[in-house]
Design an enzyme around this catalytic site. Structure first.
Site, PDB file in Angstrom:
ATOM      1  CG  ASN A 185      -0.277  -0.013   2.525  1.00 55.73           C
ATOM      2  OD1 ASN A 185      -0.234  -1.040   3.194  1.00 55.73           O
ATOM      3  ND2 ASN A 185       0.276   1.128   2.951  1.00 55.73           N
ATOM      4  CG  HIS A 376     -14.915   4.780  21.332  1.00 52.55           C
ATOM      5  ND1 HIS A 376     -15.356   3.481  21.351  1.00 52.55           N
ATOM      6  CD2 HIS A 376     -13.793   4.789  20.565  1.00 52.55           C
ATOM      7  CE1 HIS A 376     -14.539   2.726  20.636  1.00 52.55           C
ATOM      8  NE2 HIS A 376     -13.579   3.493  20.151  1.00 52.55           N
ATOM      9  CD  GLU A 378     -15.140  -0.633  16.852  1.00 59.11           C
ATOM     10  OE1 GLU A 378     -15.447  -1.147  15.753  1.00 59.11           O
ATOM     11  OE2 GLU A 378     -14.043  -0.064  17.073  1.00 59.11           O
ATOM     12  CG  HIS A 446      -8.581   4.541  15.977  1.00 63.95           C
ATOM     13  ND1 HIS A 446      -7.800   3.848  16.881  1.00 63.95           N
ATOM     14  CD2 HIS A 446      -8.240   5.849  16.117  1.00 63.95           C
ATOM     15  CE1 HIS A 446      -7.043   4.697  17.548  1.00 63.95           C
ATOM     16  NE2 HIS A 446      -7.301   5.926  17.109  1.00 63.95           N
ATOM     17  CD  GLU A 447      -9.923   0.080  13.969  1.00 64.52           C
ATOM     18  OE1 GLU A 447      -9.020  -0.064  14.798  1.00 64.52           O
ATOM     19  OE2 GLU A 447     -10.998   0.661  14.231  1.00 64.52           O
ATOM     20  CD  GLU A 465      -5.610   2.271  15.102  1.00 61.31           C
ATOM     21  OE1 GLU A 465      -5.155   1.741  16.119  1.00 61.31           O
ATOM     22  OE2 GLU A 465      -6.702   1.936  14.601  1.00 61.31           O
ATOM     23  CD  GLU A 471      -4.801  -0.820  18.688  1.00 58.17           C
ATOM     24  OE1 GLU A 471      -5.771  -0.619  19.429  1.00 58.17           O
ATOM     25  OE2 GLU A 471      -4.899  -0.929  17.463  1.00 58.17           O
TER      26      GLU A 471
END
Length: 664
Positions: A185, A376, A378, A446-447, A465, A471
Site C-alpha cells: 500500500n 467513542h 465503535e 481508527h481503522e 490510525e 495498542e
C-alpha cells in the site's frame, strides 16, 4: 527555460513522437508527457538525470482497454503561486506553487472516447490525475484496472507495508529492494541514493478505490510499480459516471529524508476548505478509559469490571481538569459491546448509554470543569448501521456540547461484504466526515482509509490510525512495536497525514503478557508527542500511572498545533530529530529518538530566532536507561541556549529526548 511548458521531439526506435515538457518552478524537475504507439506516457528527470523512466498510463474498463490507440487533441497550461493558512497543522502557512499541463486525448475507433491527464510539477515532486470529460460515448462505466506505472531506473530499497495479509494498515514497515516486494500500500518511501529520496502516495481520494502498487519486471526499467486498486468483492475497482476525476497520483522527490516530512504536495492537491466557519475546530490533548481494557483491569462490556462507569469517568474528568487537558475519551459507554461485537456490529447504539453511564450528566460535569467528552463510536464494521444513526447521534452530541468523536471499524470487511479500503469503504468514511461537519464534530478515525489530505477540505477530520499504534505494545504476541518503529513512521505513514498513535505510556508492566510492553524508554515516550504528529494527542496510560511523575509536566506543556516544523537530523529507521514552533507562543519543542542502538546526537539550534535567548528544558534518558531492562531513568536539565547553540544528547537503546525551548 524555467517554469515553462515546452514542446519537444523524442525518438523511440527511430520514430519521432511529439511530447510536451513540464518543468517545476525552480527548473530542476522536468516531466515529459506524450503518446507513444498510441499509449499515454510520462517520464521525470531531476537535474537532467532520470528519476522515473518512461511509464505508461490508462485503464481497463468493463468494455475493454482504455490505454491504447490514443492521440493528442490539445493541451492547456497553467501556473499558480499562492499561500494558504491551515486551521491546524505542522506548519501554519503553506505555499502552493506549481506549473500545470493538461493533455487532452482521444481514443480511436468508433467511440472516439475522451480522456484528459493533468500533471502538476512542484519543486518537491509531481502529481497527476485522470479526467473523464462528459461525453456521449462514456457515461456510466466501471474501472476494472488502473494501469498507472512508475518505472524506476534503479532497483532501490524501499520502506513498505504489505497489502496482502494486512488488516487496517497495521503491519510493521520493512526495508528491502523494490523487486523483492509483494503488492504494497501507499505511502511507499524509497531510498534511491544519498541525495535522492522518493515517496509515492495519492491525494484527494474521493469516490474511488485506495491505491496499492505491485512491483513488476517490465522492459525499460529496473523495476516498474503498477497500480493495484483495492477491489469490490465482484472484482470491479471503481464505479464511475462521467464527468469524473481520479485521485492524484503523487511522487515526492527530495534530497534529504526530512524534506519528505515537510513537503506539502499532498495537501496542495486537495480542494480548499469547504467549512465556512472553522472557529469550533480546535486542537488539544485528552485522556481516556482505554488502556485499562488492554491491561484487563476493565472491560468494554457490562459487568463487574465495566470501565465506562459514571464514577470512573468523573475521576478521569477531574484528572484532565487538574492537568489542563481538554477532553476525556470513554470506550464501552454505549449498548452493543456485550457478546461478540465484531460479529454483531449492527447492535451498536450510538445514542443509548449503559445504565451505569450518565452521558448527559457526565458531559455537564465535564463542561463545568472546562473539559469535554469525546464520544467513542465503535461500529464493528457495520457501516450501514452507523450511517442509519449518524444524524440522530451527531445531533445528540452537538446538543450536549460534545465536539469530537473517535470512530472505529474493527472488522476485516464492512457490512460483512466489502473491504474497508475499497470504493465502498471510501464512500462511507467521506459520509461520516461530511455529516460530522454539519453537526460541528471533529473526527478521529481508527481503522481508516489511508489519509490523502482530505483534512484540507474538511479540517474536522483531525487524525487517524492506519498503523501499528501504541495498542500493539499492550497485546501483540510479537512483544510490541520494534525499537525502530518510531524512527520509521514519520517517513511512511506520517506522510499520509496526522497519526493518532496514542503516546505516553509511563508504566511498562504488563501482567497479562509480561513480554509485551513498549520497546522504548520513558524519555522516548515523551519524544513521541513531537515526532508523531496529531492535533489531538492522547495521554494513553491509566491516570494513576501519571500521579507523582515529574515527566508528566512535559505532556502537560507540549502543544498540538504548530507554527513551523523543522527536521533537524534523520536517517530513516535509525534516528530522527524534529523541532516544532508553538503556534501560540515563541516556544519550540524538540523530539529525538533512536532505534535499538544507543546514539549520541548533536542538535543544531539554528532554527531559533537570532535575537532571542531561550531556556531549554531537557527530558532525556538517564544513567543506565535501556528499553530491555530499565526503561525508566530520566534526566532533567535546564540549559540557556541561543540560535548559535547546539545540544549534545545521549540516547539510550531505543531511547529518546523531549525538549521544551522557552523564549525569555
Amino acid at each position: 527555460m524555467r517554469g515553462v511548458l515546452l514542446l519537444s521531439w523524442l525518438t523511440y526506435s527511430g520514430v519521432a513522437h511529439a511530447a510536451d515538457v513540464l518543468t517545476s518552478p525552480d527548473g530542476r524537475l522536468r516531466v515529459t508527457v506524450g503518446v507513444k504507439g498510441g499509449k499515454p506516457f510520462y517520464a521525470v528527470c531531476r537535474d537532467g538525470k532520470p528519476v522515473v523512466n518512461t511509464s505508461y498510463l490508462g485503464f481497463t474498463l468493463d468494455d475493454g482497454d482504455f490505454c491504447n490507440d490514443f492521440k493528442v487533441m490539445g493541451r492547456t497550461r497553467n501556473s499558480k503561486d499562492e499561500t494558504w493558512t491551515q486551521p491546524w497543522g505542522e506548519d501554519r502557512v503553506v505555499r502552493n506553487y506549481y506549473n500545470e499541463l493538461k493533455v487532452k486525448l482521444q481514443q480511436g475507433g468508433k467511440k472516439k472516447r475522451l480522456l484528459n491527464i493533468v500533471f502538476r510539477a512542484f519543486d518537491d515532486g509531481i502529481g497527476f490525475r485522470y479526467e473523464f470529460p462528459q461525453q456521449q460515448n462514456l457515461i456510466d462505466f466501471r474501472i476494472m484496472e488502473e494501469k498507472t506505472q512508475i518505472a524506476m531506473p534503479t532497483d532501490a530499497e524501499a520502506w513498505t507495508e504489505p497489502t496482502n495479509g494486512t488488516v487496517y494498515y497495521e503491519a510493521v514497515w520493512t526495508k528491502d529492494l523494490l523487486s523483492r516486494k509483494d503488492t504494497v500500500n501507499t505511502p511507499i518511501t524509497i531510498e534511491v541514493g544519498d541525495s535522492l529520496f522518493m515517496a509515492l502516495h495519492e491525494a484527494n481520494l474521493t469516490d474511488y478505490a485506495s491505491l496499492n502498487y505491485t512491483p513488476r519486471h517490465l522492459p525499460g526499467a529496473a523495476v516498474t510499480l503498477v497500480a493495484a486498486l483495492t477491489p469490490w468483492q465482484n472484482g470491479v475497482k471503481v464505479y464511475a459516471k462521467a464527468p469524473f476525476v481520479s485521485p492524484w497520483r503523487t511522487i515526492i522527490i527530495a534530497s534529504k529524508p526530512g524534506d519528505l516530512i515537510t513537503s506539502k504536495l499532498m495537501l496542495n492537491l486537495n480542494e480548499p476548505c469547504r467549512i465556512k466557519d472553522t472557529s469550533w475546530i480546535e486542537t488539544g490533548k485528552y485522556v481516556g478509559i482505554w488502556w485499562g481494557m488492554h491491561m484487563k483491569d476493565y472491560t468494554w462490556a457490562q459487568g463487574p469490571q465495566h470501565g465506562a462507569t459514571t464514577s470512573n469517568t468523573k475521576r478521569y474528568i477531574d484528572f484532565a481538569a487538574k492537568h489542563g487537558l481538554k477532553a476525556v475519551l470513554v470506550e464501552g459507554w454505549n449498548y452493543g459491546w456485550d457478546g461478540d461485537w465484531t460479529k454483531d456490529g449492527d447492535k451498536f447504539s450510538f445514542t443509548k448509554p449503559y445504565p451505569d453511564y450518565d452521558l448527559e450528566g457526565l458531559q455537564k460535569y465535564a463542561l463545568s470543569k472546562g473539559v469535554r467528552l469525546v464520544a467513542h463510536n465503535e461500529t464493528g464494521g457495520a457501516a450501514k448501521n452507523y450511517e442509519n444513526q449518524l444524524d440522530s447521534a451527531f445531533a445528540l452530541y452537538e446538543r450536549l456540547g460534545i465536539r469530537a468523536i473517535k470512530t472505529g471499524y474493527v472488522n476485516r470487511l464492512m457490512d460483512g461484504k466489502e473491504d474497508q479500503h475499497s470504493q465502498y469503504g471510501v464512500r462511507h468514511y467521506r459520509k461520516v466526515v461530511e455529516t460530522a461537519a454539519k453537526y460541528h464534530l471533529m473526527v478521529i478515525n481508527h481503522e481508516p482509509a489511508m489519509p490523502s489530505g482530505l483534512c484540507r477540505t474538511y479540517p474536522n477530520l483531525m487524525s487517524g490510525e492506519g498503523m501499528r499504534g501504541q495498542e500493539y505494545n499492550a497485546w501483540s504476541m510479537d512483544g510490541g512495536n520494534p525499537p525502530y518503529h518510531v524512527c520509521v513512521l514519520p517517513f511512511t505513514r506520517g506522510l499520509a497525514g496526522s497519526m493518532d498513535f496514542t503516546p505516553g505510556i509511563f508504566n511498562f508492566t504488563n501482567k497479562v503478557l509480561p513480554d509485551t510492553h513498549p520497546q522504548t524508554t520513558l524519555a522516548k515516550q515523551l519524544a513521541e508527542y513531537v515526532l508523531l504528529y496529531s492535533p489531538w494527542q492522547m495521554a494513553a496510560d491509566m491516570i494513576e500511572n501519571y500521579e507523582h511523575q515529574p515527566a508528566f509536566s512535559f505532556v502537560e506543556s507540549v502543544p498540538t498545533d504548530w507554527e513551523k516544523t523543522v527536521v533537524v537530523n534523520a536517517k530513516i529507521g535509525n534516528y530522527i530529530t524534529i523541532a516544532r514552533k508553538d503556534k501560540a507562543s515563541d516556544d519550540w519543542y524538540v523530539g529525538s529518538a533512536t532505534d535499538v542502538d544507543a546514539r549520541d546526537l548533536s542538535i543544531d539550534l539554528s532554527f531559533l530566532d537570532k535575537d532571542r535567548e531561550y531556556m531549554a528544558e531537557v527530558y532525556a534518558d538517564g544513567p543506565g536507561a535501556d528499553f530491555r531492562s530499565n526503561p525508566y531513568p530520566l534526566m532533567y536539565q535546564r540549559i540557556k541556549v541561543t540560535y548559535a547553540s547546539s545540544l549534545r544528547l545521549h540516547l539510550a537503546p531505543s531511547g529518546g529526548a523531549a525538549i521544551r525551548i522557552k523564549a525569555f
